[in-house]
Motif scaffolding. Structure first.
Motif, PDB file in Angstrom:
ATOM      1  N   SER A  82     -39.860 116.486  34.886  1.00  0.00           N
ATOM      2  CA  SER A  82     -39.881 116.196  33.431  1.00  0.00           C
ATOM      3  C   SER A  82     -41.564 115.525  33.156  1.00  0.00           C
ATOM      4  O   SER A  82     -42.107 116.237  32.205  1.00  0.00           O
ATOM      5  CB  SER A  82     -39.120 115.414  32.956  1.00  0.00           C
ATOM      6  OG  SER A  82     -39.340 114.072  33.452  1.00  0.00           O
ATOM      7  N   HIS A  83     -41.925 114.999  34.181  1.00  0.00           N
ATOM      8  CA  HIS A  83     -43.481 114.590  33.832  1.00  0.00           C
ATOM      9  C   HIS A  83     -44.387 115.718  34.132  1.00  0.00           C
ATOM     10  O   HIS A  83     -45.181 115.700  33.210  1.00  0.00           O
ATOM     11  CB  HIS A  83     -43.863 113.470  34.919  1.00  0.00           C
ATOM     12  CG  HIS A  83     -43.207 112.012  34.743  1.00  0.00           C
ATOM     13  ND1 HIS A  83     -43.885 111.179  33.732  1.00  0.00           N
ATOM     14  CD2 HIS A  83     -42.018 111.577  35.133  1.00  0.00           C
ATOM     15  CE1 HIS A  83     -43.123 110.029  33.607  1.00  0.00           C
ATOM     16  NE2 HIS A  83     -42.068 110.119  34.605  1.00  0.00           N
ATOM     17  N   TRP A 133     -33.714 115.772  30.563  1.00  0.00           N
ATOM     18  CA  TRP A 133     -34.826 114.928  31.029  1.00  0.00           C
ATOM     19  C   TRP A 133     -35.906 114.995  30.306  1.00  0.00           C
ATOM     20  O   TRP A 133     -36.961 113.974  30.269  1.00  0.00           O
ATOM     21  CB  TRP A 133     -35.149 115.353  32.419  1.00  0.00           C
ATOM     22  CG  TRP A 133     -34.019 114.907  33.274  1.00  0.00           C
ATOM     23  CD1 TRP A 133     -33.034 115.594  33.854  1.00  0.00           C
ATOM     24  CD2 TRP A 133     -33.973 113.745  34.146  1.00  0.00           C
ATOM     25  NE1 TRP A 133     -32.304 114.628  34.669  1.00  0.00           N
ATOM     26  CE2 TRP A 133     -32.805 113.455  34.736  1.00  0.00           C
ATOM     27  CE3 TRP A 133     -34.919 112.300  34.004  1.00  0.00           C
ATOM     28  CZ2 TRP A 133     -32.403 112.265  35.515  1.00  0.00           C
ATOM     29  CZ3 TRP A 133     -34.269 111.318  34.708  1.00  0.00           C
ATOM     30  CH2 TRP A 133     -33.129 111.268  35.642  1.00  0.00           C
ATOM     31  N   ASP A 134     -35.806 115.873  29.214  1.00  0.00           N
ATOM     32  CA  ASP A 134     -36.910 116.074  28.315  1.00  0.00           C
ATOM     33  C   ASP A 134     -36.598 115.189  27.095  1.00  0.00           C
ATOM     34  O   ASP A 134     -37.191 115.247  25.910  1.00  0.00           O
ATOM     35  CB  ASP A 134     -37.375 117.539  27.957  1.00  0.00           C
ATOM     36  CG  ASP A 134     -37.942 118.223  29.053  1.00  0.00           C
ATOM     37  OD1 ASP A 134     -38.508 117.418  30.032  1.00  0.00           O
ATOM     38  OD2 ASP A 134     -38.068 119.437  29.154  1.00  0.00           O
ATOM     39  N   TYR A 187     -31.003 124.841  32.218  1.00  0.00           N
ATOM     40  CA  TYR A 187     -31.598 124.750  30.823  1.00  0.00           C
ATOM     41  C   TYR A 187     -31.321 123.475  30.302  1.00  0.00           C
ATOM     42  O   TYR A 187     -32.262 122.531  29.756  1.00  0.00           O
ATOM     43  CB  TYR A 187     -31.382 126.042  30.069  1.00  0.00           C
ATOM     44  CG  TYR A 187     -31.515 125.618  28.692  1.00  0.00           C
ATOM     45  CD1 TYR A 187     -33.107 126.149  28.259  1.00  0.00           C
ATOM     46  CD2 TYR A 187     -30.669 125.386  27.711  1.00  0.00           C
ATOM     47  CE1 TYR A 187     -33.413 125.837  26.780  1.00  0.00           C
ATOM     48  CE2 TYR A 187     -30.998 125.318  26.138  1.00  0.00           C
ATOM     49  CZ  TYR A 187     -32.385 125.595  26.061  1.00  0.00           C
ATOM     50  OH  TYR A 187     -32.675 125.284  24.743  1.00  0.00           O
ATOM     51  N   GLU A 188     -30.010 123.003  30.298  1.00  0.00           N
ATOM     52  CA  GLU A 188     -29.692 121.896  29.796  1.00  0.00           C
ATOM     53  C   GLU A 188     -29.853 120.517  30.357  1.00  0.00           C
ATOM     54  O   GLU A 188     -30.327 119.474  29.676  1.00  0.00           O
ATOM     55  CB  GLU A 188     -27.973 121.741  29.620  1.00  0.00           C
ATOM     56  CG  GLU A 188     -27.579 122.763  28.648  1.00  0.00           C
ATOM     57  CD  GLU A 188     -27.733 122.734  27.197  1.00  0.00           C
ATOM     58  OE1 GLU A 188     -28.612 121.421  26.899  1.00  0.00           O
ATOM     59  OE2 GLU A 188     -27.823 123.382  26.293  1.00  0.00           O
ATOM     60  N   PHE A 189     -30.140 120.781  31.909  1.00  0.00           N
ATOM     61  CA  PHE A 189     -30.592 119.537  32.629  1.00  0.00           C
ATOM     62  C   PHE A 189     -31.972 119.157  32.275  1.00  0.00           C
ATOM     63  O   PHE A 189     -32.441 118.284  32.209  1.00  0.00           O
ATOM     64  CB  PHE A 189     -30.536 119.750  34.136  1.00  0.00           C
ATOM     65  CG  PHE A 189     -29.231 119.204  34.286  1.00  0.00           C
ATOM     66  CD1 PHE A 189     -29.190 117.964  35.331  1.00  0.00           C
ATOM     67  CD2 PHE A 189     -27.970 119.580  34.216  1.00  0.00           C
ATOM     68  CE1 PHE A 189     -27.960 117.419  36.073  1.00  0.00           C
ATOM     69  CE2 PHE A 189     -26.814 119.123  34.704  1.00  0.00           C
ATOM     70  CZ  PHE A 189     -26.688 117.984  35.343  1.00  0.00           C
ATOM     71  N   ASP A 190     -32.807 120.483  32.176  1.00  0.00           N
ATOM     72  CA  ASP A 190     -34.297 120.157  31.884  1.00  0.00           C
ATOM     73  C   ASP A 190     -34.216 119.610  30.546  1.00  0.00           C
ATOM     74  O   ASP A 190     -35.303 118.606  30.252  1.00  0.00           O
ATOM     75  CB  ASP A 190     -34.923 121.410  31.647  1.00  0.00           C
ATOM     76  CG  ASP A 190     -35.278 122.070  33.213  1.00  0.00           C
ATOM     77  OD1 ASP A 190     -35.160 121.204  34.108  1.00  0.00           O
ATOM     78  OD2 ASP A 190     -35.660 123.409  33.284  1.00  0.00           O
TER      79      ASP A 190
END
Length: 306
Positions: free
Chosen positions: A250-251, A185-186, A179-182
């Motif tokens: 992330s894209h 990158w967001d 969750y935190e890595f997403d």
């Protein structure tokens, strides 16, 4: 409260490459940057005024530990050196980004990282080569707080003057980490939403340092004096690979898709890496002035006062 791991603080930067904990866990070591005239408070104030304005980030010293919405803007200070010269009264912390653009600081950075890289290559061969070295200088008023965050680079935090306590945490579960890595990158800049369990705390005084692995939550409490520290960072082929996948994902999320996380499919991961490589080449061809910091999916979003 975590305790500083015993038996590690006497190691040099050369020796930590052979420590069994490196590079998966934090490792304490010693250095001599506090003896370098390029890192006096006056010299760093002059450096801040020489750097481009966007290379300086400033924020209030009085920070809560949790600031999950992201970091402060770049380039808000007209003369950041003046803030540093009055840092005792400024109630601020400043981050100087990409200090390796200054020749003297580049020499300082490479002297240190070359020593570590030699050990990494001796241990792992070509897999130990460093990529995309970057240097940061952090100057903080007494009793400043750096909120909980993580970085995607390998980081060497080296205390030059003053003191601080660097607390190292861990994500409570793989799901929280994902969750935190997403979020990183967001656009979260690595600032996380929940205080993680603490696993170690390093007392940093001049000549002391700690290696912090990529993706490791940490936070900082400065002591009663002005704190000046240097963080030297680098990527490896493995972290570049993972970061390209994360960047590609992330894209996809921006297009309301639900991509596979890294490691679920070697074929899919390879396709994403190739796509990001082609995108980076095209970006360089379209805009030769674009810097290298983000060309390979190496986000370089550090805005913290570590």
């Amino acid at each position: 409260m975590g305790a500083q791991p015993p038996g590690q603080v006497g190691q040099t930067i050369v020796e930590i490459a052979f420590n069994d904990a490196f590079p998966k866990g934090p490792v304490g070591f010693i250095h001599d940057l506090h003896l370098d005239d390029r890192l006096t408070l006056a010299s760093v104030a002059d450096l801040a005024d020489r750097l481009p304005r966007r290379s300086v980030i400033a924020d209030s010293a009085a920070q809560p530990l949790l600031v999950p919405q992201g970091g402060p803007p770049r380039g808000a200070l007209e003369r950041p050196g003046d803030v540093i010269r009055d840092m005792r009264n400024a109630n601020a912390w400043l981050t100087l980004l990409n200090v390796e653009d200054d020749p003297g600081m580049a020499e300082l950075m490479n002297t240190q990282l070359n020593q570590l890289e030699s050990g990494m290559i001796a241990r792992w061969g070509k897999r130990g080569k460093m990529r995309k070295r970057v240097g940061f200088v952090f100057v903080s008023s007494p009793n400043s707080v750096t909120p909980v965050h993580f970085d995607i680079e390998h980081s060497l935090l080296m205390q030059v003057s003053g003191s601080k306590t660097v607390s190292i945490g861990r994500f409570e579960s793989d799901a929280v980490r994902r969750y935190e890595f997403d979020r990183y990158w967001d656009g979260s800049h690595g600032r996380i939403e929940t205080l993680p369990p603490e696993v170690a705390a390093y007392t940093m005084t001049p000549g002391r340092a700690v290696y912090i692995p990529p993706g490791t939550p940490h936070w900082v409490h400065n002591g009663p004096d002005i704190s000046l520290s240097v963080t030297l960072t680098y990527f490896t082929a493995a972290t570049v690979r993972e970061n390209r996948i994360e960047d590609f994902n992330s894209h996809l999320r921006r297009r309301h898709m639900n991509p596979r996380e890294p490691g679920r499919s070697a074929t899919v991961d390879t396709a994403k890496i190739c796509a990001m490589g082609v995108w980076a080449i095209g970006r360089r061809l379209r805009s030769p002035s674009v810097g290298t910091k983000q060309q390979d999916g190496e986000a370089g979003n550090r805005v913290e006062g570590s």
